[in-house]
Design an enzyme around this catalytic site. Sequence first.
Site, short mmCIF file in Angstrom:
data_model
loop_
_atom_site.label_atom_id
_atom_site.label_comp_id
_atom_site.label_asym_id
_atom_site.label_seq_id
_atom_site.Cartn_x
_atom_site.Cartn_y
_atom_site.Cartn_z
N ARG A 78 6.65 -0.42 4.24
CA ARG A 78 6.16 0.60 3.32
C ARG A 78 5.64 1.78 4.12
NH1 ARG A 78 2.12 0.89 5.94
NH2 ARG A 78 0.23 -0.32 5.82
N ASP A 81 -5.36 -4.48 3.25
CA ASP A 81 -6.54 -4.21 2.40
C ASP A 81 -7.01 -5.49 1.73
OD1 ASP A 81 -5.97 -1.58 3.08
OD2 ASP A 81 -4.96 -1.15 1.17
#
Length: 344
Positions: free
Chosen positions: A125, A297
Amino acid sequence: MPFSLLCLGNPLLDIQAVCPTEFLDKFDLKANDAILAEAKHMPIYEEILKYDAKFLAGGAAQNTARGAQYVLPPDSVVYCGCVGEDKFSELLREANKKEGLYSAYLVEKDQPTGKCAVIVTGTDRSLVTDLSAANHYKVDHLKSPEIWKFVEESQYYYVGGYHLTVCVPAILALGQHAAETNKMFSMNLSAPFLAQFFKDQMDSVAPYWDILIGNESEAAAYAESHNLGITDVTEIAKAIATLPKANTKRPRHVVITQGADSTIVVSADQTGVTSVKVYSIRPIAASDIVDTNGAGDSFAGGFIGSLVSGKSIDEAVEVGHWLASWTVRLNGPAYPYPKIAFSA
């Protein structure tokens, strides 16, 4: 009921789509990178909509705050950042409320809510961020009576590294308060460009790191920008762990994730390095991986949330790996609903 954890970062609306590799070439992007948008990137936010794009609550620190809230009792986490007065900020508030996270936003009426194009190619990504309102956070908001009350009540703090480009005085205010009151201050390296281009800002807050989280490419960028002359991840973590520290009552833990490889944790106190540990991740079949966006995250959220709940570093790493293993099976920086409980 006071919040246990206060997080500070850049709230963004993620616009995510699976795109062909030519899309990356068109905008001069790398497959696994995170950058701030320049003028040449601005058309990307319209063009990505052609690829069946999805809108998700994002921003690295907000993802982590949501992850920490996922493993904690409801209303344990408060999140600060700056948004615009628009439908996108309302979407962010609704998403956070659904997950039990309290949004203590500063609203900048003259700026739109920040956005991040998430270009998914295979299992990679590429993130292109237009901060907009997020770039206008001010320390005055943090120090206002209604928000500083949350700071004083909280025992733990987490700041996304991306905020080094926005409001260093707010990071310093949290770090200094944590050091003076012996509370835990944690940060994330967040992206290689921060160590490269915001080195002075990063170094100014480093004395307050009780916990520093990053990945192998961020660690490498840190070593290069600080002329450490080393490339071994463990050695880089040792160098960071033994930097001067404001609060000598707490050890420092440097946590470096390596994607599908093991996670390294180096701990140090005033005497030097006290432990080096390597933790295997949870194996996931390649066929189960949907999207790696937000995995780091999620790890940080599970890890920090576990420390807030009183777990050890060993347990916190395991919970971080567990939460990340669920996130990569879902689209975007998302967590399973209905909620599932951690299992060892």
